[in-house]
Write a protein that holds these residues in place. Sequence first.
Motif, PDB file in Angstrom:
ATOM      1  N   SER A 180      -3.483  -0.120   8.295  1.00 51.64           N
ATOM      2  CA  SER A 180      -3.411   0.960   9.410  1.00 51.64           C
ATOM      3  C   SER A 180      -4.600   0.763  10.081  1.00 51.64           C
ATOM      4  O   SER A 180      -4.781   1.456  10.997  1.00 51.64           O
ATOM      5  CB  SER A 180      -3.163   2.330   8.822  1.00 51.64           C
ATOM      6  OG  SER A 180      -4.244   2.787   8.132  1.00 51.64           O
ATOM      7  N   GLY A 181      -5.886   0.330   9.503  1.00 52.62           N
ATOM      8  CA  GLY A 181      -7.118  -0.024  10.040  1.00 52.62           C
ATOM      9  C   GLY A 181      -7.751   1.587   9.511  1.00 52.62           C
ATOM     10  O   GLY A 181      -8.885   1.914  10.463  1.00 52.62           O
ATOM     11  N   ARG A 182      -7.403   2.151   8.783  1.00 53.65           N
ATOM     12  CA  ARG A 182      -8.093   3.391   8.441  1.00 53.65           C
ATOM     13  C   ARG A 182      -8.420   3.598   6.977  1.00 53.65           C
ATOM     14  O   ARG A 182      -8.232   4.290   6.238  1.00 53.65           O
ATOM     15  CB  ARG A 182      -7.003   4.739   8.493  1.00 53.65           C
ATOM     16  CG  ARG A 182      -6.516   4.820  10.174  1.00 53.65           C
ATOM     17  CD  ARG A 182      -5.866   5.941  10.303  1.00 53.65           C
ATOM     18  NE  ARG A 182      -5.192   6.313  11.426  1.00 53.65           N
ATOM     19  CZ  ARG A 182      -4.238   6.397  12.054  1.00 53.65           C
ATOM     20  NH1 ARG A 182      -3.187   6.689  11.124  1.00 53.65           N
ATOM     21  NH2 ARG A 182      -3.939   6.555  13.161  1.00 53.65           N
ATOM     22  N   ASP A 183      -9.053   2.335   6.692  1.00 52.48           N
ATOM     23  CA  ASP A 183      -9.578   2.308   5.199  1.00 52.48           C
ATOM     24  C   ASP A 183     -10.574   3.107   5.052  1.00 52.48           C
ATOM     25  O   ASP A 183     -11.516   3.128   5.634  1.00 52.48           O
ATOM     26  CB  ASP A 183     -10.197   0.718   5.252  1.00 52.48           C
ATOM     27  CG  ASP A 183     -10.745   0.659   3.860  1.00 52.48           C
ATOM     28  OD1 ASP A 183     -10.543   1.201   2.952  1.00 52.48           O
ATOM     29  OD2 ASP A 183     -11.641  -0.318   3.941  1.00 52.48           O
ATOM     30  N   ILE A 184     -10.342   4.100   4.110  1.00 54.12           N
ATOM     31  CA  ILE A 184     -11.272   5.189   3.599  1.00 54.12           C
ATOM     32  C   ILE A 184     -11.869   4.791   2.565  1.00 54.12           C
ATOM     33  O   ILE A 184     -12.637   5.629   1.777  1.00 54.12           O
ATOM     34  CB  ILE A 184     -10.630   6.374   3.739  1.00 54.12           C
ATOM     35  CG1 ILE A 184      -9.415   6.660   2.992  1.00 54.12           C
ATOM     36  CG2 ILE A 184     -10.345   6.919   5.264  1.00 54.12           C
ATOM     37  CD1 ILE A 184      -8.822   8.044   2.830  1.00 54.12           C
TER      38      ILE A 184
END
Length: 187
Positions: A180-184
């Motif tokens: 998702s490109g939301r690597d937290i």
Amino acid sequence: MFEISDETLRLINKTCKGKKHLKLTVGYLKDNDPVTKTYNEGGEIDSSKKYHYEIGSITKTFTVSLLSKYVSENKLSINDSIQKYIKEIKEDTYYPTLLRLATHSSGYSGSLPLNKREYFKIILGLIFGGSDLNKNNPLHMDFNKMKMLIESNKLKEVDYSWKYSNFGISLIGYVLGMVSGRDIGIP
């Protein structure tokens, strides 16, 4: 008017049979209104009662639902190995597929990320009041610990028997973050 089918009820009853402590909650929309039904080994029970669910258990539903969404959008394949998304792990080694992680048949033990000694220490600490999980949380995981656990658990490309794995689902969550490109990261 939507109602649960006889076949679905048969599967629900089969799932609950002989499991005294199981409460299976089923939710659906009926004419745009949410309906919740709860079942135990005796059948449908009073759904007006409030039940508490473990956060790890309920988030598995959302994690795998998001996985399903990404599969349907062709953002990833259920048959992909985690190595496709976690580039930092060793090459030329077998790692489980997203499907095996989602179906708890990856081979990862139910105790990961802790070993038996760590679990025993937590239980003793809770029993005798000497453990402060907020201060020194053994479940805290950063990327390096996740990578070490993946690489140190040598798995084979076989169908392992079902074994509930929080670690396996957390790997799916990590992959979903990457896709998702939301690597937290790993909390």
